[in-house]
Enzyme design. Structure first.
Site, mmCIF file in Angstrom:
data_model
loop_
_atom_site.group_PDB
_atom_site.id
_atom_site.type_symbol
_atom_site.label_atom_id
_atom_site.label_comp_id
_atom_site.label_asym_id
_atom_site.label_seq_id
_atom_site.Cartn_x
_atom_site.Cartn_y
_atom_site.Cartn_z
ATOM 1 N N ASP A 29 55.621 42.111 28.657
ATOM 2 C CA ASP A 29 55.992 43.337 29.360
ATOM 3 C C ASP A 29 55.329 43.337 30.755
ATOM 4 O O ASP A 29 54.100 43.269 30.850
ATOM 5 C CB ASP A 29 55.489 44.523 28.513
ATOM 6 C CG ASP A 29 55.789 45.879 29.142
ATOM 7 O OD1 ASP A 29 56.319 45.901 30.281
ATOM 8 O OD2 ASP A 29 55.466 46.901 28.498
ATOM 9 N N GLU A 79 33.738 30.364 47.069
ATOM 10 C CA GLU A 79 33.639 29.747 45.754
ATOM 11 C C GLU A 79 34.503 28.493 45.754
ATOM 12 O O GLU A 79 34.335 27.628 44.905
ATOM 13 C CB GLU A 79 34.117 30.743 44.686
ATOM 14 C CG GLU A 79 33.974 30.283 43.238
ATOM 15 C CD GLU A 79 35.117 29.384 42.761
ATOM 16 O OE1 GLU A 79 34.987 28.797 41.689
ATOM 17 O OE2 GLU A 79 36.129 29.257 43.461
ATOM 18 N N CYS A 111 31.700 35.106 43.520
ATOM 19 C CA CYS A 111 32.276 36.123 44.411
ATOM 20 C C CYS A 111 31.218 36.882 45.214
ATOM 21 O O CYS A 111 31.563 37.706 46.064
ATOM 22 C CB CYS A 111 33.069 37.142 43.606
ATOM 23 S SG CYS A 111 34.370 36.412 42.647
ATOM 24 N N THR A 152 45.657 37.059 37.848
ATOM 25 C CA THR A 152 44.699 37.652 38.796
ATOM 26 C C THR A 152 44.506 36.781 40.038
ATOM 27 O O THR A 152 43.691 37.115 40.901
ATOM 28 C CB THR A 152 43.312 37.867 38.132
ATOM 29 O OG1 THR A 152 42.720 36.595 37.861
ATOM 30 C CG2 THR A 152 43.410 38.653 36.836
ATOM 31 N N SER A 201 33.179 38.323 30.887
ATOM 32 C CA SER A 201 32.982 38.529 32.336
ATOM 33 C C SER A 201 33.074 40.019 32.687
ATOM 34 O O SER A 201 32.330 40.502 33.548
ATOM 35 C CB SER A 201 33.981 37.693 33.152
ATOM 36 O OG SER A 201 35.288 38.225 33.075
ATOM 37 N N HIS A 233 33.844 45.151 43.898
ATOM 38 C CA HIS A 233 34.492 43.836 43.817
ATOM 39 C C HIS A 233 35.680 43.991 42.868
ATOM 40 O O HIS A 233 35.522 44.493 41.753
ATOM 41 C CB HIS A 233 33.502 42.789 43.282
ATOM 42 C CG HIS A 233 34.192 41.527 42.854
ATOM 43 N ND1 HIS A 233 35.011 40.810 43.703
ATOM 44 C CD2 HIS A 233 34.228 40.865 41.662
ATOM 45 C CE1 HIS A 233 35.500 39.762 43.061
ATOM 46 N NE2 HIS A 233 35.042 39.778 41.814
ATOM 47 N N LYS A 242 37.506 50.526 35.801
ATOM 48 C CA LYS A 242 36.476 50.238 34.789
ATOM 49 C C LYS A 242 35.089 50.442 35.395
ATOM 50 O O LYS A 242 34.186 50.964 34.745
ATOM 51 C CB LYS A 242 36.611 48.787 34.285
ATOM 52 C CG LYS A 242 37.855 48.515 33.439
ATOM 53 C CD LYS A 242 37.852 47.056 33.000
ATOM 54 C CE LYS A 242 39.147 46.627 32.352
ATOM 55 N NZ LYS A 242 39.377 47.225 31.040
ATOM 56 N N ASN A 275 42.995 38.351 43.497
ATOM 57 C CA ASN A 275 41.565 38.073 43.651
ATOM 58 C C ASN A 275 41.349 37.093 44.800
ATOM 59 O O ASN A 275 42.076 36.106 44.936
ATOM 60 C CB ASN A 275 40.993 37.473 42.354
ATOM 61 C CG ASN A 275 39.466 37.543 42.309
ATOM 62 O OD1 ASN A 275 38.818 37.957 43.273
ATOM 63 N ND2 ASN A 275 38.888 37.148 41.185
ATOM 64 N N SER A 308 30.142 36.143 39.380
ATOM 65 C CA SER A 308 29.868 35.657 38.030
ATOM 66 C C SER A 308 28.741 34.644 38.038
ATOM 67 O O SER A 308 28.497 33.956 39.026
ATOM 68 C CB SER A 308 31.129 35.005 37.456
ATOM 69 O OG SER A 308 32.034 35.989 37.075
HETATM 70 P P1 HMG Z 1 44.077 39.647 28.698
HETATM 71 O O1 HMG Z 1 43.420 39.342 27.417
HETATM 72 O O2 HMG Z 1 45.325 38.902 29.005
HETATM 73 O O3 HMG Z 1 44.452 41.156 28.837
HETATM 74 O O4 HMG Z 1 43.030 39.346 29.844
HETATM 75 P P2 HMG Z 1 44.161 42.376 27.847
HETATM 76 O O5 HMG Z 1 44.841 42.165 26.566
HETATM 77 O O6 HMG Z 1 42.683 42.676 27.851
HETATM 78 O O7 HMG Z 1 44.942 43.509 28.642
HETATM 79 C C1 HMG Z 1 44.549 43.875 29.917
HETATM 80 C C2 HMG Z 1 44.838 45.372 30.070
HETATM 81 O O8 HMG Z 1 46.248 45.560 30.071
HETATM 82 C C3 HMG Z 1 44.286 46.234 28.952
HETATM 83 O O9 HMG Z 1 43.851 47.434 29.527
HETATM 84 C C4 HMG Z 1 45.522 46.492 28.085
HETATM 85 O O10 HMG Z 1 45.432 47.693 27.324
HETATM 86 C C5 HMG Z 1 46.580 46.607 29.150
HETATM 87 P P3 HMG Z 1 42.293 47.840 29.477
HETATM 88 O O11 HMG Z 1 41.933 47.988 28.052
HETATM 89 O O12 HMG Z 1 41.530 46.675 30.080
HETATM 90 O O13 HMG Z 1 42.207 49.098 30.272
HETATM 91 N N1 HMG Z 1 47.964 46.381 28.683
HETATM 92 C C6 HMG Z 1 49.011 47.113 29.076
HETATM 93 N N2 HMG Z 1 49.112 48.153 29.918
HETATM 94 C C7 HMG Z 1 50.351 48.690 30.139
HETATM 95 N N3 HMG Z 1 51.478 48.219 29.525
HETATM 96 C C8 HMG Z 1 51.421 47.176 28.667
HETATM 97 C C9 HMG Z 1 50.148 46.574 28.412
HETATM 98 N N4 HMG Z 1 49.723 45.540 27.656
HETATM 99 C C10 HMG Z 1 48.388 45.439 27.826
HETATM 100 N N5 HMG Z 1 52.539 46.733 28.087
HETATM 101 C C11 HMG Z 1 41.483 39.464 31.623
HETATM 102 C C12 HMG Z 1 42.595 40.192 30.880
HETATM 103 C C13 HMG Z 1 41.017 40.319 32.792
HETATM 104 C C14 HMG Z 1 40.310 39.182 30.692
HETATM 105 C C15 HMG Z 1 42.051 38.109 32.161
HETATM 106 O O14 HMG Z 1 43.028 38.365 33.121
HETATM 107 C C16 HMG Z 1 41.000 37.219 32.781
HETATM 108 O O15 HMG Z 1 40.352 36.421 32.107
HETATM 109 N N6 HMG Z 1 40.836 37.298 34.150
HETATM 110 C C17 HMG Z 1 39.883 36.465 34.891
HETATM 111 C C18 HMG Z 1 38.453 36.959 34.753
HETATM 112 C C19 HMG Z 1 38.179 38.247 35.491
HETATM 113 O O16 HMG Z 1 38.899 38.634 36.389
HETATM 114 N N7 HMG Z 1 37.053 38.901 35.121
HETATM 115 C C20 HMG Z 1 36.648 40.131 35.780
HETATM 116 C C21 HMG Z 1 35.134 40.354 35.786
HETATM 117 S S1 HMG Z 1 34.246 38.900 36.360
HETATM 118 C C22 HMG Z 1 34.446 38.916 38.084
HETATM 119 O O17 HMG Z 1 34.867 39.877 38.647
HETATM 120 C C23 HMG Z 1 34.097 37.658 38.816
HETATM 121 C C24 HMG Z 1 35.263 36.821 39.287
HETATM 122 O O18 HMG Z 1 35.906 37.444 40.370
HETATM 123 C C25 HMG Z 1 34.792 35.405 39.649
HETATM 124 C C26 HMG Z 1 33.663 35.221 40.648
HETATM 125 O O19 HMG Z 1 32.643 35.877 40.590
HETATM 126 O O20 HMG Z 1 33.805 34.261 41.474
HETATM 127 C C27 HMG Z 1 36.318 36.642 38.205
#
Ligand code: HMG
Length: 395
Positions: A29, A79, A111, A152, A201, A233, A242, A275, A308
């Site tokens: 979706d 990075e 980041c 992302t 993360s 960030h 969040k 990102n 991270s």
């Molecule tokens: P995921 O498992 O695919 O997603 O990974 P999910 O199942 O957790 O769903 C995400 C959200 O979508 C949830 O909402 C669901 O409810 C919602 P939340 O509970 O989070 O509020 N959802 C829907 N909403 C509307 N309609 C729908 C629907 N279905 C689901 N139909 C994850 C998500 C972010 C983990 C993944 O994308 C990921 O691994 N991303 C990369 C890591 C990342 O960005 N981490 C962030 C913190 S770390 C950071 O910021 C550092 C970084 O920038 C690196 C650096 O420092 O260099 C990453």
């Protein structure tokens, strides 16, 4: 002494891919990406764009003879490093025609790196107020194809000139820092894509914010009630919501008074770009400065930087009177509006194809219409071309 951001500019690739189409490909979706993650588009670099061309393009509009003469340090944070030894900023320094009497270094901590750069810049300007520092955050965020992180991805750069009596933002002296050795996101040498424990993360990011906020307050920082806006960030824009929930839990009254408008304007650019690792926080800041329809003069902004691995820092700044006269909002709006949408095949080829092979000699196709392009390698030496100055630069 007032020290802060005197000028700030954005650069993004000229192509993007729509997350609606990615969702279709993944058979899910689209609302998961559009609402659940909070992303609409991802910026996609062409084969002849990289972190150096993005960085140089972000900084070029900020430069005139006077600023070229006063920039004594270039700090490039990334990075997505392109060399294990040489600072990417040296290519940028050369492409921009900056003075030779200048130090150039690269900062790395996922980041977070650009925030360390900003704090070092502040200290350097305090030491030598007649000199300015160019801080550039530039990254291409790349995960495995079809992984949870793919939605992302993004790319872009922000360039900032840090100076005494800044025309845009005065940085406050208070700093809230928090470091923790954790494997939430990392990219081993020789890998072009990041490895990530996505759920961990997010938890570590939020823990880092709580601790950095406490450290900032203990350092004499402002209370939440004294702030008008918060920029976080944003690895994906839902993360801002969040992050705000941390304040709803620990400072419920002040958070309620601020409401969603404390961070919603800062999400606009991120939704359209994705990102950009080091640049993401500063893209959020630019999004607020460029898109707010209120006069922000005298308003305090709280900023949270997270990288991270992990390092978090909370700091703050005040918007300076007359800031509007130095805004680049029209140029940024034009840049985003004039981008070309890619189909899935083209996006896939550019993001995941073998465009920069690990061989000594190769050249890249001509795609970008930007002022700088990455031409490939000659004997493993990266080749850059400047259409702005009609120069071909070699390392
Ligand atoms: P995921 O498992 O695919 O997603 O990974 P999910 O199942 O957790 O769903 C995400 C959200 O979508 C949830 O909402 C669901 O409810 C919602 P939340 O509970 O989070 O509020 N959802 C829907 N909403 C509307 N309609 C729908 C629907 N279905 C689901 N139909 C994850 C998500 C972010 C983990 C993944 O994308 C990921 O691994 N991303 C990369 C890591 C990342 O960005 N981490 C962030 C913190 S770390 C950071 O910021 C550092 C970084 O920038 C690196 C650096 O420092 O260099 C990453």
């Amino acid at each position: 002494m007032k020290i802060g951001i005197d000028d700030i500019g954005l650069s993004v690739p000229q192509h993007f891919f729509a997350l609606e189409e990615l969702a279709e490909r993944h058979g899910i979706d689209p609302q998961k990406y559009l609402v659940g993650i909070g992303q609409e588009f991802m910026a996609v670099p062409a084969p002849d764009e990289d972190i150096v061309t993005l960085a140089a393009n972000a900084a070029l509009p900020l430069l005139d003879d006077a600023s070229r003469a006063s920039i004594a340090t270039v700090i490039l944070a990334t990075e997505s490093g392109i060399d294990q030894s040489k600072a990417a900023g040296l290519f940028v320094h050369s492409l921009l025609g900056l003075r030779a009497d200048c130090r150039v270094v690269e900062f790395k901590q996922a980041c977070y790196g650009a925030t360390a750069g900003l704090q070092m810049a502040r200290a350097l300007v305090a030491q030598r107020p007649h000199e300015k520092v160019l801080v550039i955050a530039t990254d291409i965020a790349r995960y495995e194809q079809n992984s949870e992180g793919e939605c992302t991805q993004g790319a872009g750069a922000v360039a900032m000139i840090v100076a005494e009596n800044p025309r845009l933002l005065e940085l406050h002296p208070h700093q809230g820092r928090y470091s923790l050795d954790v494997s939430d996101f990392w990219r081993p040498n020789l890998r072009s894509t990041a490895l990530v424990d996505g759920k961990l993360s997010i938890e570590v990011y939020l823990e880092s914010l709580r601790n950095a906020w406490q450290s900032y307050r203990a350092d004499g920082g402002l209370g939440l009630e004294d702030m008008s806006f918060l920029c976080f960030h944003q690895p994906f824009t839902k993360m801002a919501k969040k992050a705000f929930s941390v304040f709803e839990a620990i400072e419920p009254e002040a958070a309620k008074a601020l409401g969603e408008k404390a961070y919603s304007t800062s999400q606009l650019y991120g939704k359209a770009i994705g990102n950009c690792y080091t640049a993401s926080l500063y893209i959020a800041l630019l999004s607020l400065l460029d898109n707010s329809d209120e006069d922000l003069t005298g308003r305090n902004i709280g900023l949270f930087s997270y990288g991270s691995g992990s390092v978090g820092e909370f700091f703050s700044a005040t918007v300076v009177p007359g800031y509007q006269a130095h805004s680049r909002r029209k140029a940024h709006a034009r840049m985003l509006a004039s981008r070309t949408r890619l189909g899935h095949e083209q996006y896939s080829n550019w993001f995941y194809g073998d465009n920069h092979p690990a061989v000594a000699d190769y050249s890249t196709p001509y795609v970008t219409g930007g002022a700088f392009r990455y031409g490939g390698c000659e004997g493993y030496r990266r080749q850059y071309e400047s259409t702005a100055l009609s120069l071909k630069m070699a390392s």
